[in-house]
Write an enzyme that holds these catalytic residues in place. Structure first.
Site, mmCIF file in Angstrom:
data_model
loop_
_atom_site.group_PDB
_atom_site.id
_atom_site.type_symbol
_atom_site.label_atom_id
_atom_site.label_comp_id
_atom_site.label_asym_id
_atom_site.label_seq_id
_atom_site.Cartn_x
_atom_site.Cartn_y
_atom_site.Cartn_z
ATOM 1 N N CYS A 83 45.418 42.282 45.483
ATOM 2 C CA CYS A 83 44.103 42.118 44.860
ATOM 3 C C CYS A 83 43.287 43.368 45.148
ATOM 4 O O CYS A 83 43.054 43.705 46.313
ATOM 5 C CB CYS A 83 43.408 40.877 45.408
ATOM 6 S SG CYS A 83 41.729 40.653 44.768
ATOM 7 N N CYS A 104 37.837 42.404 38.446
ATOM 8 C CA CYS A 104 39.226 42.439 38.905
ATOM 9 C C CYS A 104 39.606 43.900 39.122
ATOM 10 O O CYS A 104 39.637 44.678 38.170
ATOM 11 C CB CYS A 104 40.159 41.779 37.901
ATOM 12 S SG CYS A 104 41.900 41.835 38.410
#
Length: 276
Positions: free
Chosen positions: A72, A221
């Site tokens: 991530c 993101c």
């Protein structure tokens, strides 16, 4: 009682635990419970800080639905601030072990609340096992898939996790939800996919909204923004340094050699004790 801290990176928020706090607990179940925004603390994901034998430290990451994630981008920046502020690493430049490999990170600016962190996100992988393949052996770029019998042009690649990108003339959040959820579970993606809606504003600026697998539409993101930067340079001749506008702020992408460096903010929100 489990001690935790909560951080956000351009609106992507995470609960961070140290492994020593979680002995005997099932991480996947804990992630579902603590990330619940009504019955838990509330977050897009859960991060566990762990020792590493191959890097300075290790990041273990779970999505809000309890699924284990390989990487991530916003999470690793929050992780980096946490371990630096807690003196779990002793330099501003260090390495982080993830399921997607080892990443080099640097604390650029460090304040009590908000810091700027740079991460070498590496190169795109167009041929990971999670990415659809073509008989020709070419990357899955500008390929047409159908959703409700309507054709859409998409490109897929792996940036620590799989990402599929649609370049659009404008971003419609209703379509992000409708198409994002459909493409996430499309038969082409047996491991599911993150879905990014990218608008090229000019050669130095992108706007991106991401539907994250296992989470839904998020404010940002990091890995998705990196995927969009690579593809916009490849397909639209964008510059090597690109500012990516996400719903939660801005990320700066810079291509140095053939590797992309992502720089962005991370902010400490709160800390407390969770009664499991």
């Amino acid at each position: 009682m489990l001690r935790f801290e909560k951080y956000e990176g351009t609106g992507n928020d995470f609960i961070i635990f140290e492994m020593s706090e979680l002995e005997g607990l099932q991480y996947s179940l804990l992630a579902q419970k603590v990330c619940d925004r009504r019955f838990g603390i509330g977050a897009d994901g859960m991060i566990v800080v762990s020792p590493s034998t191959v890097a300075s430290i290790q990041m273990i990451f779970y999505n809000a639905d309890g699924s284990l994630a390989t990487m991530c981008g916003n999470g690793i920046r929050c992780f980096a601030k946490y371990v630096y502020d807690h003196q779990l690493v002793d330099t501003k430049v260090f390495t982080v072990e993830t399921l997607a490999g080892i990443f080099n990170v640097e604390i650029i600016e460090n304040e009590e609340a908000t810091s700027q962190v740079c991460v070498n996100m590496g190169r795109p992988n167009y041929f990971d096992s999670s990415v659809p393949t073509l008989e020709s052996g070419e990357p899955f770029i500008n390929q047409v898939i159908e959703i409700d019998q309507v054709p859409y042009t998409v490109s897929s690649l792996f940036m620590g996790t799989i990402h599929t990108v649609l370049f659009v003339e404008e971003i419609d959040e209703f379509e992000v939800v409708r198409l994002g959820s459909a493409i996430e579970k499309h038969p082409l993606y047996p491991m599911k996919t993150n879905v990014n809606f990218c608008m090229v504003i000019d050669s130095n600026h992108l706007e991106v909204v991401t539907w994250e697998k296992g989470v839904g539409m998020t404010l940002a993101c990091g890995t998705g923004s990196v995927a969009c930067a690579f593809l916009s340079q490849k397909l639209y001749d964008c510059e090597k340094k690109i500012v990516v506008q996400v719903k939660g702020g801005e990320l700066v992408m810079e291509l140095l050699g053939d590797e992309m460096y992502m720089t962005g903010p991370t902010t400490f929100i709160c800390k407390g004790e969770y009664l499991d």
